[in-house]
Motif scaffolding. Structure first.
Motif, mmCIF file in Angstrom:
data_model
loop_
_atom_site.group_PDB
_atom_site.id
_atom_site.type_symbol
_atom_site.label_atom_id
_atom_site.label_comp_id
_atom_site.label_asym_id
_atom_site.label_seq_id
_atom_site.Cartn_x
_atom_site.Cartn_y
_atom_site.Cartn_z
ATOM 1 N N LEU A 112 25.759 137.812 -8.632
ATOM 2 C CA LEU A 112 26.948 136.952 -8.645
ATOM 3 C C LEU A 112 26.952 136.030 -9.859
ATOM 4 O O LEU A 112 27.979 135.842 -10.508
ATOM 5 N N LYS A 113 25.798 135.449 -10.157
ATOM 6 C CA LYS A 113 25.699 134.541 -11.295
ATOM 7 C C LYS A 113 25.985 135.255 -12.610
ATOM 8 O O LYS A 113 26.524 134.663 -13.547
ATOM 9 N N ALA A 114 25.617 136.541 -12.659
ATOM 10 C CA ALA A 114 25.825 137.316 -13.882
ATOM 11 C C ALA A 114 27.245 137.874 -13.974
ATOM 12 O O ALA A 114 27.604 138.522 -14.966
ATOM 13 N N GLY A 115 28.054 137.616 -12.945
ATOM 14 C CA GLY A 115 29.441 138.076 -12.963
ATOM 15 C C GLY A 115 29.663 139.446 -12.342
ATOM 16 O O GLY A 115 30.773 139.980 -12.384
ATOM 17 N N PHE A 116 28.606 140.022 -11.730
ATOM 18 C CA PHE A 116 28.745 141.328 -11.077
ATOM 19 C C PHE A 116 29.064 141.108 -9.601
ATOM 20 O O PHE A 116 28.223 141.317 -8.719
ATOM 21 N N ASN A 117 30.289 140.686 -9.351
ATOM 22 C CA ASN A 117 30.675 140.282 -7.994
ATOM 23 C C ASN A 117 30.706 141.423 -6.991
ATOM 24 O O ASN A 117 30.612 141.189 -5.785
ATOM 25 N N GLU A 118 30.854 142.642 -7.478
ATOM 26 C CA GLU A 118 31.023 143.783 -6.579
ATOM 27 C C GLU A 118 29.727 144.571 -6.350
ATOM 28 O O GLU A 118 29.716 145.547 -5.619
ATOM 29 N N ILE A 119 28.634 144.151 -6.995
ATOM 30 C CA ILE A 119 27.349 144.829 -6.812
ATOM 31 C C ILE A 119 26.542 144.085 -5.753
ATOM 32 O O ILE A 119 26.500 142.851 -5.742
ATOM 33 N N LYS A 178 24.942 149.187 -4.173
ATOM 34 C CA LYS A 178 26.316 149.684 -4.115
ATOM 35 C C LYS A 178 27.250 148.814 -4.941
ATOM 36 O O LYS A 178 27.001 147.631 -5.159
ATOM 37 N N GLU A 179 28.330 149.442 -5.385
ATOM 38 C CA GLU A 179 29.367 148.744 -6.142
ATOM 39 C C GLU A 179 30.719 149.323 -5.751
ATOM 40 O O GLU A 179 30.870 150.540 -5.620
#
Length: 317
Positions: A112-119, A178-179
């Protein structure tokens, strides 16, 4: 042979003596020849356009495969980091649920912090295998072999890697990464392309009430779209094209209207069952659009040919 040539020469001499008939014959032959040439030219132009559209469809298919394969590569990098995390491996081996959950939560927070909200990541204990695990998880536990692909889960449609974590030959746990499949939309947009996933109605039963209620709308036939995830103008055009347009898309492999070029690929899940369609395409409008360039070339060639015909006819008369 010679007698035929002499007969033809005699016929032409007699025809030339009759000026009106001679020029009428020349005009008819010329017009037929020009019309035939125009037909060949326009047919060739249309065939070239079709070949371009087919090639574009194949290019989109390759791009879709590459993007999905890229996700697998990224997931494998996360798995590699797990094997480098001794605390995580020890917690799995000792079946320390609290420690494992803490580390998994840490991974998810970092995504989430890295901006990968869907992983997201999830851990499944191999020592506590119970019937509540779904088939793909049980398969990995049983066979100690990874599973990668697309799956419809309770909370949505995902690109998934289920990886067995081994210590030697012993399985100490299973990690699922998952993504959301919807992230493909943003990836295609970087290339000025469009991606929409249509879910087969028969797969709606796998989604929870929360995941589907008020979120999906009918598009055409048995396919539905999670409308807030995608460009309404694009899938709206599919609805506008109706069943006839959709059938043409399925039969030919692509569809070009006044606004969009569209092609499609069937999407299968990790078990090989068809779960929906990926609709891919781009806008026709705009000078930079490839479809627009092809359309302009076709119109230009046709216009030049028509101009040439008119010039020849004016010269004749």
């Amino acid at each position: 042979m010679f007698s035929f040539i002499k007969m033809l020469q005699s016929f032409l001499r007699n025809l030339k003596k009759k000026k009106g008939l001679w020029f009428t014959t020349l005009s008819v032959i010329s017009i037929i020849g020009i019309s035939f040439s125009m037909y060949i030219l326009m047919t060739m132009t249309q065939n070239v356009s079709k070949e371009v559209y087919v090639t574009m469809s194949e290019t989109y298919e390759t791009s879709l495969k590459n993007r999905i394969n890229k996700k697998e590569e990224n997931f494998k990098k996360i798995v590699a980091s797990i094997y480098a995390n001794n605390d995580f491996l020890t917690a799995m081996e000792q079946n320390n649920t609290n420690a494992v959950n803490s580390i998994v939560n840490s991974y998810n927070d970092n995504f989430l912090k890295a901006g990968f909200n869907e992983i997201s990541m999830k851990f499944y204990s191999s020592s506590n295998q119970i019937n509540q695990y779904r088939n793909s998880i049980n398969s990995v536990i049983t066979n100690k072999s990874k599973v990668f692909g697309i799956e419809v889960l309770n909370d949505g449609i995902f690109v998934i890697l289920v990886e067995p974590i081994l210590k030697g030959d012993d399985l100490i746990g299973v990690v699922e990464i998952k993504e959301s499949i919807h992230t493909l939309k943003a990836e295609f947009e970087k290339d000025n392309s469009i991606f929409v996933f249509l879910l087969d109605e028969k797969m709606m039963g796998k989604l929870s009430l929360k995941a589907k209620t008020g979120k999906y709308r009918d598009v055409v036939n048995e396919y539905k779209v999670e409308e807030k995830k995608y460009d309404g103008n694009f899938y709206g055009k599919l609805i506008e094209n109706g069943k006839e347009g959709f059938k043409k898309l399925e039969d030919v492999g692509y569809l070009v209207d006044d606004t969009y070029y569209k092609t499609y690929r069937k999407i299968s899940d990790i078990n090989g069952a068809t779960i929906g369609l990926a609709i891919l395409g781009e806008q026709v409008e705009g000078s930079g659009a490839f479809v627009n360039i092809v359309d302009k070339m076709t119109k230009t060639v046709t216009t030049v040919a028509l101009g040439l015909v008119i010039s020849i006819l004016l010269f004749m008369f």
